[in-house]
Motif scaffolding. Sequence first.
Motif, PDB file in Angstrom:
ATOM      1  N   TRP A   9      -5.514 -24.798 -83.002  1.00 24.98           N
ATOM      2  CA  TRP A   9      -5.744 -26.202 -83.338  1.00 24.98           C
ATOM      3  C   TRP A   9      -6.932 -26.788 -82.576  1.00 24.98           C
ATOM      4  O   TRP A   9      -7.732 -27.536 -83.125  1.00 24.98           O
TER       5      TRP A   9
ATOM      6  N   ALA B 247     -12.364 -38.206 -94.697  1.00 23.11           N
ATOM      7  CA  ALA B 247     -11.337 -38.585 -93.725  1.00 23.11           C
ATOM      8  C   ALA B 247     -10.089 -37.722 -93.849  1.00 23.11           C
ATOM      9  O   ALA B 247      -8.993 -38.219 -94.090  1.00 23.11           O
ATOM     10  N   GLY B 248     -10.238 -36.449 -93.662  1.00 24.98           N
ATOM     11  CA  GLY B 248      -9.103 -35.526 -93.744  1.00 24.98           C
ATOM     12  C   GLY B 248      -8.209 -35.614 -92.509  1.00 24.98           C
ATOM     13  O   GLY B 248      -8.597 -36.144 -91.468  1.00 24.98           O
ATOM     14  N   TRP B 249      -7.038 -35.047 -92.637  1.00 22.41           N
ATOM     15  CA  TRP B 249      -6.003 -35.221 -91.611  1.00 22.41           C
ATOM     16  C   TRP B 249      -6.360 -34.570 -90.274  1.00 22.41           C
ATOM     17  O   TRP B 249      -5.863 -34.998 -89.236  1.00 22.41           O
TER      18      TRP B 249
ATOM     19  N   HIS C  63      -7.523 -37.120 -87.746  1.00 20.93           N
ATOM     20  CA  HIS C  63      -6.631 -38.245 -87.440  1.00 20.93           C
ATOM     21  C   HIS C  63      -6.276 -38.253 -85.950  1.00 20.93           C
ATOM     22  O   HIS C  63      -6.229 -37.208 -85.312  1.00 20.93           O
TER      23      HIS C  63
ATOM     24  N   PHE D 251      -0.215 -34.833 -86.709  1.00 17.77           N
ATOM     25  CA  PHE D 251       1.131 -34.375 -87.062  1.00 17.77           C
ATOM     26  C   PHE D 251       2.132 -35.519 -87.203  1.00 17.77           C
ATOM     27  O   PHE D 251       3.298 -35.295 -87.478  1.00 17.77           O
ATOM     28  N   GLY D 252       1.623 -36.724 -87.004  1.00 17.08           N
ATOM     29  CA  GLY D 252       2.481 -37.889 -87.228  1.00 17.08           C
ATOM     30  C   GLY D 252       2.700 -38.136 -88.708  1.00 17.08           C
ATOM     31  O   GLY D 252       3.642 -38.817 -89.094  1.00 17.08           O
ATOM     32  N   MET D 253       1.828 -37.545 -89.537  1.00 23.28           N
ATOM     33  CA  MET D 253       1.945 -37.709 -90.997  1.00 23.28           C
ATOM     34  C   MET D 253       2.045 -39.199 -91.345  1.00 23.28           C
ATOM     35  O   MET D 253       2.914 -39.623 -92.102  1.00 23.28           O
ATOM     36  N   GLU D 254       1.154 -39.970 -90.758  1.00 22.13           N
ATOM     37  CA  GLU D 254       1.209 -41.423 -90.926  1.00 22.13           C
ATOM     38  C   GLU D 254       0.545 -41.857 -92.226  1.00 22.13           C
ATOM     39  O   GLU D 254      -0.336 -41.189 -92.742  1.00 22.13           O
ATOM     40  N   ALA D 255       0.962 -43.030 -92.685  1.00 23.46           N
ATOM     41  CA  ALA D 255       0.463 -43.507 -93.970  1.00 23.46           C
ATOM     42  C   ALA D 255      -0.990 -43.953 -93.891  1.00 23.46           C
ATOM     43  O   ALA D 255      -1.730 -43.868 -94.883  1.00 23.46           O
ATOM     44  N   GLU D 256      -1.422 -44.430 -92.718  1.00 22.81           N
ATOM     45  CA  GLU D 256      -2.786 -44.945 -92.605  1.00 22.81           C
ATOM     46  C   GLU D 256      -3.634 -44.019 -91.749  1.00 22.81           C
ATOM     47  O   GLU D 256      -3.164 -43.468 -90.760  1.00 22.81           O
ATOM     48  N   TYR D 257      -4.905 -43.926 -92.113  1.00 19.59           N
ATOM     49  CA  TYR D 257      -5.839 -43.095 -91.357  1.00 19.59           C
ATOM     50  C   TYR D 257      -6.298 -43.838 -90.113  1.00 19.59           C
ATOM     51  O   TYR D 257      -6.831 -44.940 -90.194  1.00 19.59           O
TER      52      TYR D 257
ATOM     53  N   SER E  96     -12.442 -32.762 -90.640  1.00 18.45           N
ATOM     54  CA  SER E  96     -11.911 -33.220 -91.930  1.00 18.45           C
ATOM     55  C   SER E  96     -10.674 -32.398 -92.267  1.00 18.45           C
ATOM     56  O   SER E  96      -9.600 -32.706 -91.788  1.00 18.45           O
ATOM     57  N   GLY E  97     -10.837 -31.337 -93.056  1.00 26.19           N
ATOM     58  CA  GLY E  97      -9.703 -30.477 -93.364  1.00 26.19           C
ATOM     59  C   GLY E  97      -9.575 -29.367 -92.325  1.00 26.19           C
ATOM     60  O   GLY E  97     -10.236 -29.371 -91.284  1.00 26.19           O
ATOM     61  N   THR E  98      -8.724 -28.416 -92.634  1.00 30.62           N
ATOM     62  CA  THR E  98      -8.457 -27.324 -91.704  1.00 30.62           C
ATOM     63  C   THR E  98      -9.615 -26.324 -91.688  1.00 30.62           C
ATOM     64  O   THR E  98     -10.098 -25.908 -92.724  1.00 30.62           O
TER      65      THR E  98
END
Lengths: 420, 420
Positions: free
Chosen positions: A78, A260-262, A265, A269-275, A286-288
């Motif tokens: 990670w 704005a990929g996870w 953030h 890992f919070g998997m939150e609704a807002e960025y 951005s992405g993995t």
Amino acid sequence: MPSTPDLPADLVARARDLDARHAAADRRDAFHLPDGLTYLDGNSLGALPRTVAARVGEVVEREWGEGLVRSWNDAGWWEAATRVGDRLGVLVGAAAGQVVVTDSTSTNLFKVVVAALGMAGSPTRGRVLVDPDSFPTDVYVVGSAARLAGGQVDRVAPADVAAHLRDVGDEVALLVYSSVDYRTGELWDLASMTAAAHEVGALVCWDLCHSAGVLEIGLDAHEADLAVGCGYKYLNGGPGAPAFVYVAERHQAAFHNPVAGWNGHARPFGMEAEYEPAPGIGRARSGTSGMLGLLALEEALRVYDGVPVADLRARSLSLTRFFVEALGALGVDLPVVTPADDARRGSQVSVRHPEAYGVVQALIARGVVGDFREPDLVRLGFAPLYLTHHDAVVAAAHLAEVLATGEFARPEHTRRALVT
Amino acid sequence: MPSTPDLPADLVARARDLDARHAAADRRDAFHLPDGLTYLDGNSLGALPRTVAARVGEVVEREWGEGLVRSWNDAGWWEAATRVGDRLGVLVGAAAGQVVVTDSTSTNLFKVVVAALGMAGSPTRGRVLVDPDSFPTDVYVVGSAARLAGGQVDRVAPADVAAHLRDVGDEVALLVYSSVDYRTGELWDLASMTAAAHEVGALVCWDLCHSAGVLEIGLDAHEADLAVGCGYKYLNGGPGAPAFVYVAERHQAAFHNPVAGWNGHARPFGMEAEYEPAPGIGRARSGTSGMLGLLALEEALRVYDGVPVADLRARSLSLTRFFVEALGALGVDLPVVTPADDARRGSQVSVRHPEAYGVVQALIARGVVGDFREPDLVRLGFAPLYLTHHDAVVAAAHLAEVLATGEFARPEHTRRALVT
């Protein structure tokens, strides 16, 4: 493959002296180089560092095969994007926390242009300057990103930048320039161009594709703002290795990554609704990221351990200077488009020839791999970690024979696609 | 590691029968699976296909180390993005020439949203619908891309989409929905949602991350418009494997990739001043793809050779159905949030527990690897290529013991980060 031409004894002796003088930055033994090949294309795809295969094998078999998903934590996957970024940062003069390794140069440049237009903060400051002779992706991506973000593109050659800034400097958000021109090998003055941009309140993004890993860039020292570059040329990260992006610490809070990929953030890992962007350079993710490529690059960068960039730069300049000298000694009478002035030369030598494509093909047939660049350039890159002055003599002698024999005009050397 | 609980003989016998019945899609021997591990997280990171390590070694040592830059032509690197795309396309029901493998899901989704807003062709059609319960990157990227491209985002649960389209359908450019919900495992009706969108003149982008490689998607058959997905879950491409993007042939001419890197140019080696997109799906490419990851994925996809997706789907449904049956037989009384209806179930089973995090950690300590999903889900993925009905019994028995013993509340199972 034609055998190596006879090499003049005086050039061979001088090469031996110069190799001895620049031994401090010699890491040839750390690389796998195919037998009989003189590889002058490390500025397209760097050679394979010997330890990379074993490391990649370990990543596949142990970290992926045995560790499986647990390796994201247990094997440090990670954090690899910023960890490798910090290591790479040392080579470009960036303190830790300002470089992340991810995506391609094109994607990173896209992020930077959009973010910089946002940072400019004023609708009247929407111009983005780009060198029309940049590697084309820069021109394309700058155009596309600026259009989308409401900016406009001014195509301005480096020599004309100062005048352009005097004219419309207060409307300029960003300059996008290459540190080293991919065709001519000209090294632009990062310090003075950055200062000139700052004087009118603009930012600069440097494309370091052809300079990272071969010369002292000093991003922090020159108060650079933004930079991008790839991992597969002088950095030897492998085909399509991930690229990097530098955002100076003082700009990070205002840097809004449009992709704005996870991974970018603050709490992925919070998997939150807002960025909510990560507080530091992590927001440029951005992405993995592909772990095979990223960890191969990390291993490749170990070759640089204990090699001061200043020593590498001295070796690089000596190699290119000596190659031009050898061309002269061997009677090769082609225009050298790369500057003779050390301060203005990257780590390559480009010569002009009306049948440059055929010249490059004929050299490849002789085991000297260089690159053709449109429309009439023979581009020869000198990766200082693994090339020697003796290689320079060999290459020069083959080039002399290709020209003398007219091999470049043979039918088997007609055009087909080659890759940067 | 606690030893495997005693397994009821009737369940073991039923598992044996079901494994025999679904042997056609059994490729367990093609994978490396660690000894003693029951791996129910192939929907986060797929297991390692046995032949991948050798193939990656060959790419590194022969193609990169020996072939060097010549391998872009000689080893087929340049075309790999579309070649692997065509192979992957078979698994998602896409005819050749519509899928390219490149970048991450986040970056590909960004391209698609911006392109789709451009394709909508009218300033009054700027709404993008997204499931607020999507994997967060979808919500973030849709928001960021729509903002940049002048659109607006409507967060609409799948069940409410039809009503929303009736209200404002003529203002909708694009719907972005997951084929399978990453938490609950619910399979949405791609055919009817696509048809409903088309009825009001909107497009749909399907996120196939949790469905590609385990069920029949039929993109072409259902006249899908756009799709994205990753390569590292059921497709087993390895950590951070490159993602894919599908653009139906009829939309390609109007698809303008905002990340207009040189790889997507009609003549990438022409080094031309102006961007002209490649005529087909190649225009969805941006920068240079990482070859290690891309060629690892290509090798991984060979596991699917000779396995009809219909057989795989039947095996997958049987595995998840049987796992829920085994939970019941073992007295596990947790709410199953995954639909019992085959037509509405992906390839996972998620159960609810107030201390789901601790449950997942306790299972991992027992050698049963699943995933925790916020806030209270135990998510167990059943990769049908390499999991057996016997694995399902083993997992169910461990889960029963974790609940019976209260192991989930032990201090060593307190929270730390885990990765999708």
